[in-house]
Design an enzyme around this catalytic site. Structure first.
Site, mmCIF file in Angstrom:
data_model
loop_
_atom_site.group_PDB
_atom_site.id
_atom_site.type_symbol
_atom_site.label_atom_id
_atom_site.label_comp_id
_atom_site.label_asym_id
_atom_site.label_seq_id
_atom_site.Cartn_x
_atom_site.Cartn_y
_atom_site.Cartn_z
ATOM 1 N NE ARG A 61 -2.584 -1.699 3.092
ATOM 2 C CZ ARG A 61 -2.371 -2.880 3.433
ATOM 3 N NH1 ARG A 61 -2.613 -3.941 2.428
ATOM 4 N NH2 ARG A 61 -1.824 -3.129 4.511
ATOM 5 C CD GLU A 98 -1.977 -3.944 14.360
ATOM 6 O OE1 GLU A 98 -1.757 -3.319 13.299
ATOM 7 O OE2 GLU A 98 -3.131 -3.797 15.137
#
Ligand code: AMP
Length: 175
Positions: A61, A98
């Site tokens: 992204r 994460e």
């Protein structure tokens, strides 16, 4: 204000890609060309006083706005990719996400010694990805001049992990 426009447009997807994660989906932003142009302008204007020779974008992204930002700043764009994607000789760093872990790479000749690099990604979470990207940049004798994100998840304290590379950490929308 750009922050409220971004927050109104980003879609929260609960439990993706794992239970407990609220994924900030920026694809609705991409459907709005005027907002995309405003985002590139806003990212560039935050960086007006920073010396930047190259923009490095993080797969995948970071490739959506990184090249436009590099063009707006009139500097080269360098892709930092997941392992095994780049065709030429590479250097690598592993890192924690994460959710899970991964390896990123860049081409050995992506940067010149002494170049000042802006690292761009769509979102700062724990900071693990951009710390690994910072290490790649330093392996090539270049330095990190700043970080630029569209979104920062401040409650994960990613900024604290970046400060030893550069304390110039910018984002347009924080949570
Ligand atoms: P981190 O290394 O933890 O800072 O993770 C940052 C990378 O993972 C970025 O490339 C993000 O696109 C992606 N990411 C991590 N958490 C999220 C989230 N909650 N929503 C969207 N993208 C995320």
């Amino acid at each position: 204000m750009i922050e409220s426009k971004i927050k109104q447009t980003v879609r929260d997807v609960k439990d993706f890609p794992k239970p407990g994660i609220i994924f900030k989906d920026i694809t609705p932003i991409l459907k709005e060309p005027l907002l995309c142009a405003e985002i590139v302008e806003a990212l560039a204007s935050q960086l007006i006083n920073i010396q930047i020779d190259v923009v490095a974008g993080i797969e995948s992204r970071g490739f959506l706005f990184g090249p436009s930002l590099a063009q707006r700043l009139n500097v080269p764009f360098v892709p930092i990719r997941k392992a095994g994607k780049l065709p030429y000789k590479t250097i690598r760093e592993s890192y924690d996400l994460e959710y899970g872990s991964a390896v990123i790479e860049c081409h050995k000749d992506a940067l010149l010694t002494g170049q000042r690099v802006l690292i761009h990604d769509d979102l700062l979470a724990t900071g693990g990805t951009v710390v690994a990207a910072s290490k790649l940049i330093m392996q090539l004798g270049a330095s990190v001049s700043a970080y630029s994100f569209i979104i920062a998840l401040d409650f994960l304290n990613g900024r604290d992990r970046l400060k030893s590379y550069s304390d110039q950490i910018y984002s347009l929308a924080s949570y």
